[in-house]
Design a protein around this motif. Structure first.
Motif, PDB file in Angstrom:
ATOM      1  N   LYS A  53       0.630  -1.095  -0.221  1.00  0.00           N
ATOM      2  CA  LYS A  53      -0.198  -0.019  -0.072  1.00  0.00           C
ATOM      3  C   LYS A  53       0.267   1.098   0.004  1.00  0.00           C
ATOM      4  O   LYS A  53       0.487   2.184  -0.738  1.00  0.00           O
ATOM      5  CB  LYS A  53      -0.677   0.293   1.301  1.00  0.00           C
ATOM      6  N   SER A  54       1.865   1.303   1.134  1.00  0.00           N
ATOM      7  CA  SER A  54       2.829   2.815   1.034  1.00  0.00           C
ATOM      8  C   SER A  54       3.606   2.600  -0.501  1.00  0.00           C
ATOM      9  O   SER A  54       3.241   4.236  -0.650  1.00  0.00           O
ATOM     10  CB  SER A  54       3.268   2.635   2.094  1.00  0.00           C
ATOM     11  N   THR A  55       3.900   1.153  -1.086  1.00  0.00           N
ATOM     12  CA  THR A  55       5.118   1.721  -1.813  1.00  0.00           C
ATOM     13  C   THR A  55       4.023   2.082  -3.246  1.00  0.00           C
ATOM     14  O   THR A  55       4.712   2.935  -3.763  1.00  0.00           O
ATOM     15  CB  THR A  55       5.370   0.104  -2.346  1.00  0.00           C
ATOM     16  N   PHE A 173      -2.916  10.044   1.625  1.00  0.00           N
ATOM     17  CA  PHE A 173      -2.574  10.162   2.682  1.00  0.00           C
ATOM     18  C   PHE A 173      -2.470   8.420   3.146  1.00  0.00           C
ATOM     19  O   PHE A 173      -3.019   7.015   2.170  1.00  0.00           O
ATOM     20  CB  PHE A 173      -4.205   9.356   3.689  1.00  0.00           C
ATOM     21  N   ASP A 174      -0.955   8.057   3.907  1.00  0.00           N
ATOM     22  CA  ASP A 174      -0.672   7.335   4.342  1.00  0.00           C
ATOM     23  C   ASP A 174      -0.747   6.680   5.717  1.00  0.00           C
ATOM     24  O   ASP A 174      -0.182   7.012   6.488  1.00  0.00           O
ATOM     25  CB  ASP A 174       0.716   6.983   4.160  1.00  0.00           C
ATOM     26  N   GLU A 175      -1.796   5.904   6.325  1.00  0.00           N
ATOM     27  CA  GLU A 175      -2.196   5.590   7.723  1.00  0.00           C
ATOM     28  C   GLU A 175      -1.597   7.460   9.016  1.00  0.00           C
ATOM     29  O   GLU A 175      -1.264   7.422   9.213  1.00  0.00           O
ATOM     30  CB  GLU A 175      -1.252   4.387   7.884  1.00  0.00           C
ATOM     31  N   PRO A 176      -2.556   7.939   8.107  1.00  0.00           N
ATOM     32  CA  PRO A 176      -2.382   9.361   9.122  1.00  0.00           C
ATOM     33  C   PRO A 176      -2.964   9.394  10.098  1.00  0.00           C
ATOM     34  O   PRO A 176      -2.419  10.712  10.928  1.00  0.00           O
ATOM     35  CB  PRO A 176      -3.368  10.438   7.919  1.00  0.00           C
TER      36      PRO A 176
HETATM   37 MG    MG Z   1       2.386   0.981   4.806  1.00  0.00          MG
END
Ligand code: MG
Ligand code: ADP
Length: 253
Positions: A53-55, A173-176
């Motif tokens: 997901k982050s990638t 947004f990455d796990e804000p």
């Molecule tokens: Mg991640």
């Protein structure tokens, strides 16, 4: 259905990802990603830890390079051409789990740094814009404090305001809210809901499934570097198709 979830989506493409693949060395982290995001969409991306997901989010604003396939943001092809990368980054705001504020700068200076030095905005104007967004995230009274003097929820709202100062057309947004204490999660989600209601195109990696139900028009489930399933929230949560999605949802809901 909540207000935000009824918002209209345009037929204009904001992000177009085609057959995109990425490797970390020999590790194939993203596989054949196809994703079209329309302007005004609020997409929630979920999936197990390590699913990419982050990638994926980081590839969209070129914090990570992809090796195959294409990514277009607002019609600009993401290539190794620095000019394109600059243009895309200027249109795409990003908000991470860790707020990454500069600890030695005041909140106001954190917000005006990039507008002044990257955009060459006159200081006074940059400060006016910064105050506008601090008011929007409901902490104008914190402008002259330093990040360490603020709560986690306030710092995350500063981080969101800082992105907005660059007037992005898309927010990632990455796990804000993952690093926040429970009582602070809501204030950050409320800020994100407001942004959604104003029509911001948003891609959010989050485990906040209440937020997904309330705000998203589409939920995407990733596993092992692939988009396994996507649907509108109602269908996604009530009628997941893939056994992998079913297992994931059974573990988190
Ligand atoms: Mg991640
Ligand atoms: P998620 O955000 O879904 O938890 P990530 O995109 O962070 O997943 O990571 C996907 C996979 O890629 C994981 O197996 C992770 O260990 C690996 N990975 C992430 N960043 C790097 C990196 N810089 N170098 C090598 N492997 C990485």
């Amino acid at each position: 259905m909540a207000e935000a979830a009824k918002l209209k989506v345009s037929d204009q493409v904001a992000i177009s990802i085609q057959n995109m693949n990425k490797w970390y060395g020999s590790f194939h982290v993203l596989r054949d990603i196809d994703l079209t995001v329309y302007q005004g969409e609020r997409i929630v991306i979920c999936g197990p830890s390590g699913s990419g997901k982050s990638t994926l989010i980081r590839c969209i604003n070129a914090l990570e390079e992809h090796q195959k396939g294409s990514i277009e943001v607002d019609g600009t092809l993401l290539s190794s051409d620095l000019k394109n990368i600059d243009k895309i980054r200027s249109e795409v705001g990003m908000c991470f789990q860790h707020f990454n504020l500069f600890p030695h700068l005041s909140i106001l200076d954190n917000l005006t740094l990039a507008p002044i030095w990257v955009r060459k905005t006159p200081k006074k104007e940059a400060e006016e814009v910064a105050m506008h967004y601090l008011e929007k995230v409901k902490i104008p009274d914190q402008a002259n404090k330093f990040p360490g003097q603020l709560s986690g929820g306030q710092q995350q709202r500063v981080a969101i305001a800082r992105s907005l100062c660059m007037k992005p057309r898309i927010m990632l947004f990455d796990e804000p809210t993952s690093a926040l204490d429970p009582e602070m999660i809501k204030e950050v989600l409320d800020t994100m809901i407001e942004l959604a209601e104003e029509g911001m195109t948003m891609l959010c990696v989050t485990h906040e499934m209440g937020f997904a139900r309330q705000v998203a028009n589409r939920v995407i489930f990733m596993d092992e570097g692939q988009i396994v399933e996507q649907n509108e929230p109602e269908e996604f949560f009530n009628n997941p198709q893939s056994p992998r999605t079913q297992l994931f949802l059974s573990q988190i809901l």
